[in-house]
Design a protein around this motif. Sequence first.
Motif, short mmCIF file in Angstrom:
data_model
loop_
_atom_site.label_atom_id
_atom_site.label_comp_id
_atom_site.label_asym_id
_atom_site.label_seq_id
_atom_site.Cartn_x
_atom_site.Cartn_y
_atom_site.Cartn_z
N VAL A 147 0.84 -1.20 0.00
CA VAL A 147 0.00 0.00 0.00
C VAL A 147 0.87 1.25 0.00
O VAL A 147 0.64 2.20 -0.75
CB VAL A 147 -0.95 -0.01 1.22
CG1 VAL A 147 -1.74 1.30 1.30
CG2 VAL A 147 -1.91 -1.19 1.14
N THR A 148 1.90 1.26 0.83
CA THR A 148 2.80 2.42 0.90
C THR A 148 3.53 2.62 -0.42
O THR A 148 3.67 3.75 -0.91
CB THR A 148 3.81 2.24 2.04
OG1 THR A 148 3.10 2.10 3.28
CG2 THR A 148 4.74 3.43 2.14
N ARG A 149 4.00 1.53 -0.99
CA ARG A 149 4.74 1.63 -2.26
C ARG A 149 3.86 2.20 -3.35
O ARG A 149 4.30 3.04 -4.15
CB ARG A 149 5.27 0.26 -2.66
CG ARG A 149 6.18 0.30 -3.90
CD ARG A 149 6.65 -1.09 -4.29
NE ARG A 149 7.32 -1.76 -3.18
CZ ARG A 149 6.82 -2.81 -2.55
NH1 ARG A 149 5.63 -3.31 -2.90
NH2 ARG A 149 7.48 -3.38 -1.56
N ALA A 150 2.62 1.75 -3.39
CA ALA A 150 1.69 2.27 -4.40
C ALA A 150 1.48 3.77 -4.24
O ALA A 150 1.45 4.51 -5.23
CB ALA A 150 0.35 1.53 -4.30
N ALA A 151 1.35 4.21 -2.99
CA ALA A 151 1.17 5.65 -2.74
C ALA A 151 2.43 6.42 -3.12
O ALA A 151 2.35 7.52 -3.71
CB ALA A 151 0.81 5.87 -1.29
N GLU A 152 3.59 5.90 -2.78
CA GLU A 152 4.85 6.58 -3.10
C GLU A 152 5.05 6.72 -4.60
O GLU A 152 5.43 7.78 -5.10
CB GLU A 152 6.02 5.80 -2.49
CG GLU A 152 6.11 5.89 -0.97
CD GLU A 152 7.20 4.99 -0.40
OE1 GLU A 152 7.63 4.07 -1.15
OE2 GLU A 152 7.59 5.19 0.76
N GLU A 153 4.78 5.64 -5.33
CA GLU A 153 4.97 5.68 -6.78
C GLU A 153 4.00 6.65 -7.45
O GLU A 153 4.38 7.38 -8.37
CB GLU A 153 4.80 4.27 -7.35
CG GLU A 153 5.92 3.31 -6.94
CD GLU A 153 5.66 1.89 -7.41
OE1 GLU A 153 4.56 1.63 -7.95
OE2 GLU A 153 6.56 1.03 -7.25
N ALA A 154 2.76 6.66 -6.97
CA ALA A 154 1.79 7.59 -7.53
C ALA A 154 2.20 9.04 -7.26
O ALA A 154 2.08 9.90 -8.15
CB ALA A 154 0.40 7.31 -6.93
N LEU A 155 2.69 9.30 -6.05
CA LEU A 155 3.11 10.66 -5.69
C LEU A 155 4.27 11.09 -6.58
O LEU A 155 4.30 12.24 -7.07
CB LEU A 155 3.52 10.70 -4.22
CG LEU A 155 3.79 12.08 -3.61
CD1 LEU A 155 2.52 12.93 -3.64
CD2 LEU A 155 4.28 11.92 -2.17
#
Length: 393
Positions: A60-68
Motif C-alpha cells: 500500500v505504501t509503495r503504491a502511494a509513493e509511486e503515484a506521488l
Amino acid sequence: MSGRDLFCQPRRGRRGAALTLLFTGVLVAGAAMGSFPDLDRKTAAGQARSAVPAGHHEDVTRAAEEALADGKSPMEAAERAVSRSGDRWGAVYSQGEYEEFQESLDGRYTGVGLWARRERDGRIEVTKVASGSPAADAGIHQGDRLRSIDGRDVDGQPVTEVVSLLRGDATDAPAGTAVRLGLERGTRAWTQTLRRARLSTDSVTVRKLPGGITVIKIAAFTKGSGDLVRTAVRRAGADTGVILDLRGNSGGLVTEAVTTASAFLDGGLVATYDVDGEQRVLHAEAGGDTTRPLVALVDGGTMSAAEMLTGALQDRGRAVVVGSRTFGKGSVQMPSRLPGGSVAELTVGHYRTPSGRTVDDHGITPDLEVDRADGPLAVQRAETVLSGLGDAD
C-alpha cells in the motif's frame, strides 16, 4: 439493518472504493483514538505502522509513493492496492476524512438528524428524528418514508449509502450545505430542503419500563459512553433488572466497550486479540454490579465493539442474550500514515471472546432468538426473561 446520518465512515465511492459500514474495526477506533494500552492518540499512526504485516503495508505504501512521484493521486493508488490485497475491512482516508471520523467518535457529526432503516420491501423508513435537529425543525416524523435525496431514488439502497447521501460525504458537504429530501407520509408526498448542521449525539439513553426495569440503549461507543452506562446502573432501582440494548450499535471506541463491561463484571477477561500474531488481552475493572439481572438485546446491526461486549457478557454467564444473530465483525485494524498525508486502516488480526470464540463472519448467536429483533417484541421478550432471572435469584 438500520443506520443514521451521524456515525458512518466517510463516503469514498467517488474514488472507486466501496462504502464500508461505520466503525469498520472492533479495534480500528481504538487504535485511532488511543484506546489500546500501548498506543496513544498522538503516536497511534506511527506505532501502528510496525504492527501491520509487512507485505500488506509495504504494498500500500509503495503504491502511494509511486503515484506521488508520478504526479498522480497517492490516495487513489493506495485504495487500489488495498482492494487488490483482499483486505475486506481495509480502508484509506484523506486527512480531512480521518479527522472527521475521529470527531464522530467524540460524539460530534455533520448531518440533518435522521435515523433510517430499510424495510424488507426496500423502502427507507425514518426510525428516529433527533430533537433540535434540522429534520426535527422541518417537521419530519418517525415513520415517514424517505423516497429520494437530492433527486436520487433511495428505495432499495443500502442504509450506508443513504447515510452517506444525508451526510454529504460524497461531496464533503460541510455544515450549512443544503440537502433536498423526497418524503412520504400516508397519501402525502412532499419535498423538503434542509441545511446540514453540526450536531452532537446522546450515545447512551436511559428509560424506565413499567415495573422498574431500566433500559440502557447504547447507540455507539463514543467517548464517555462507558461512564454514562456505569452511572445509569448505579441509579437503577435496587434489585431491578437492566436491559442493555445494543441493537444497531455498530461499535466505536474499544475502551468504552470495556468500561461498559466493567459496569457488570468484577474484573476479569473481556476479550483477547492478536496484532501481527502477538496475543493481547482486554480486562474489565473490578467492582462492577454482578448480581443485578441483565439481558443484552442484539440484532443484525450489532457490530464490532458491541459484539465484543456481548460475547464477554454471554461467555462469562453475566447476561442472557436476546434477539437475532449479530453482524460478525471481529477483525482488528490499525492506522498508518501514507505519503501525501492520507491514512490507511489495515487489518492486522482478530479478536476472540473469553471462551475463545471467533466473531468474524460468525457473529454472536443469542441465547433466545426473536423474529424482527429490531421491533418492540424483542423488548417484551427481554422483559419476560428478566422476570424469570429475578425469580431465580
